[in-house]
Write an enzyme that holds these catalytic residues in place. Structure first.
Site, mmCIF file in Angstrom:
data_model
loop_
_atom_site.group_PDB
_atom_site.id
_atom_site.type_symbol
_atom_site.label_atom_id
_atom_site.label_comp_id
_atom_site.label_asym_id
_atom_site.label_seq_id
_atom_site.Cartn_x
_atom_site.Cartn_y
_atom_site.Cartn_z
ATOM 1 N N HIS A 74 2.511 -2.734 -0.765
ATOM 2 C CA HIS A 74 2.427 -3.074 0.657
ATOM 3 C C HIS A 74 1.031 -3.606 0.952
ATOM 4 C CE1 HIS A 74 6.212 -1.306 1.960
ATOM 5 N NE2 HIS A 74 5.926 -0.200 1.282
ATOM 6 N N ASP A 130 -7.251 1.395 -2.116
ATOM 7 C CA ASP A 130 -7.059 -0.027 -2.425
ATOM 8 C C ASP A 130 -6.747 -0.248 -3.902
ATOM 9 O OD1 ASP A 130 -6.977 -2.761 -1.702
ATOM 10 O OD2 ASP A 130 -9.029 -3.041 -2.413
ATOM 11 N N HIS A 131 -5.675 -1.020 -4.144
ATOM 12 C CA HIS A 131 -5.242 -1.357 -5.509
ATOM 13 C C HIS A 131 -4.912 -0.122 -6.348
ATOM 14 C CE1 HIS A 131 -6.564 -5.353 -4.378
ATOM 15 N NE2 HIS A 131 -5.938 -5.821 -5.434
ATOM 16 N N HIS A 137 3.503 2.105 -4.233
ATOM 17 C CA HIS A 137 4.002 3.487 -4.184
ATOM 18 C C HIS A 137 5.507 3.522 -4.426
ATOM 19 C CE1 HIS A 137 5.305 3.748 0.369
ATOM 20 N NE2 HIS A 137 5.765 2.666 -0.211
ATOM 21 N N GLU A 147 2.493 -0.591 7.730
ATOM 22 C CA GLU A 147 2.933 -0.753 6.346
ATOM 23 C C GLU A 147 3.637 -2.092 6.146
ATOM 24 O OE1 GLU A 147 4.915 2.540 3.610
ATOM 25 O OE2 GLU A 147 6.409 1.465 4.771
ATOM 26 N N CYS A 174 11.886 1.600 -0.244
ATOM 27 C CA CYS A 174 10.684 2.312 -0.703
ATOM 28 C C CYS A 174 11.020 3.342 -1.785
ATOM 29 C CB CYS A 174 9.954 2.966 0.471
ATOM 30 S SG CYS A 174 8.892 1.816 1.374
ATOM 31 N N HIS A 205 6.613 -0.477 -5.623
ATOM 32 C CA HIS A 205 6.453 -1.763 -4.942
ATOM 33 C C HIS A 205 5.173 -1.674 -4.130
ATOM 34 C CE1 HIS A 205 8.348 1.026 -2.237
ATOM 35 N NE2 HIS A 205 7.647 0.423 -1.294
HETATM 36 NI NI NI Z 1 7.164 1.263 0.572
#
Ligand code: NI
Length: 143
Positions: free
Chosen positions: A42, A80-81, A15, A131, A34, A40
């Site tokens: 998590h 997911d992904h 995200h 996170e 972020c 990037h």
């Molecule tokens: Ni982040």
């Protein structure tokens, strides 16, 4: 006999936290790493806590298989992904903070809670989203 049971689930997603109406500088200050421009990832851990009576015949508070299937369908399959900003409608118009994610997960789970877990299903009481190792939020549905 009432008990609380917590089950953990993992997914990965990428995200970028960014608000268009703020300056680059303010975004950086607010969201830190972020806000990095190219996104990037998590390794998220979602912990679902339920509260309910123990079934005297089985000794269980919940069917873990049923809970797993619900979380798989409502959470893992959605996130997911994925690149949360573009791929997931929950976050196309609001930032994918852990706070917003906890509320979105709650809504998705409750929408199908009874259907998936049955009439005597235990109550959903906490949704925790971790996170990073340093950062997690807990949405308490019942105090
Ligand atoms: Ni982040």
């Amino acid at each position: 006999m009432t008990i609380r049971l917590t089950r953990n689930y993992r997914f990965v997603a990428s995200h970028r936290l960014h608000l268009d109406h703020l300056s680059e500088e303010d975004n950086q200050k607010l969201f830190g790493k972020c806000n990095n421009p190219y996104g990037h990832g998590h390794n998220y851990v979602v912990s679902i806590t339920v509260k309910g009576p123990i079934d005297q015949r089985t000794g269980l508070a919940i069917s873990v298989a049923d809970l797993d299937a619900l979380v798989q369908h409502e959470v893992i399959d959605r996130y997911d992904h994925r690149y949360l900003n573009f791929d997931v409608p929950d976050f196309t118009s609001k930032p994918s903070t852990t706070e917003n994610m906890a509320f979105a997960i709650r809504d998705h789970l409750l929408a199908n809670w009874q259907k998936a877990l049955g009439v005597g299903a235990p109550q959903l009481i906490d949704v925790k989203v971790q996170e990073t190792k340093r950062n997690s939020v807990t949405l308490a549905l019942i105090n």
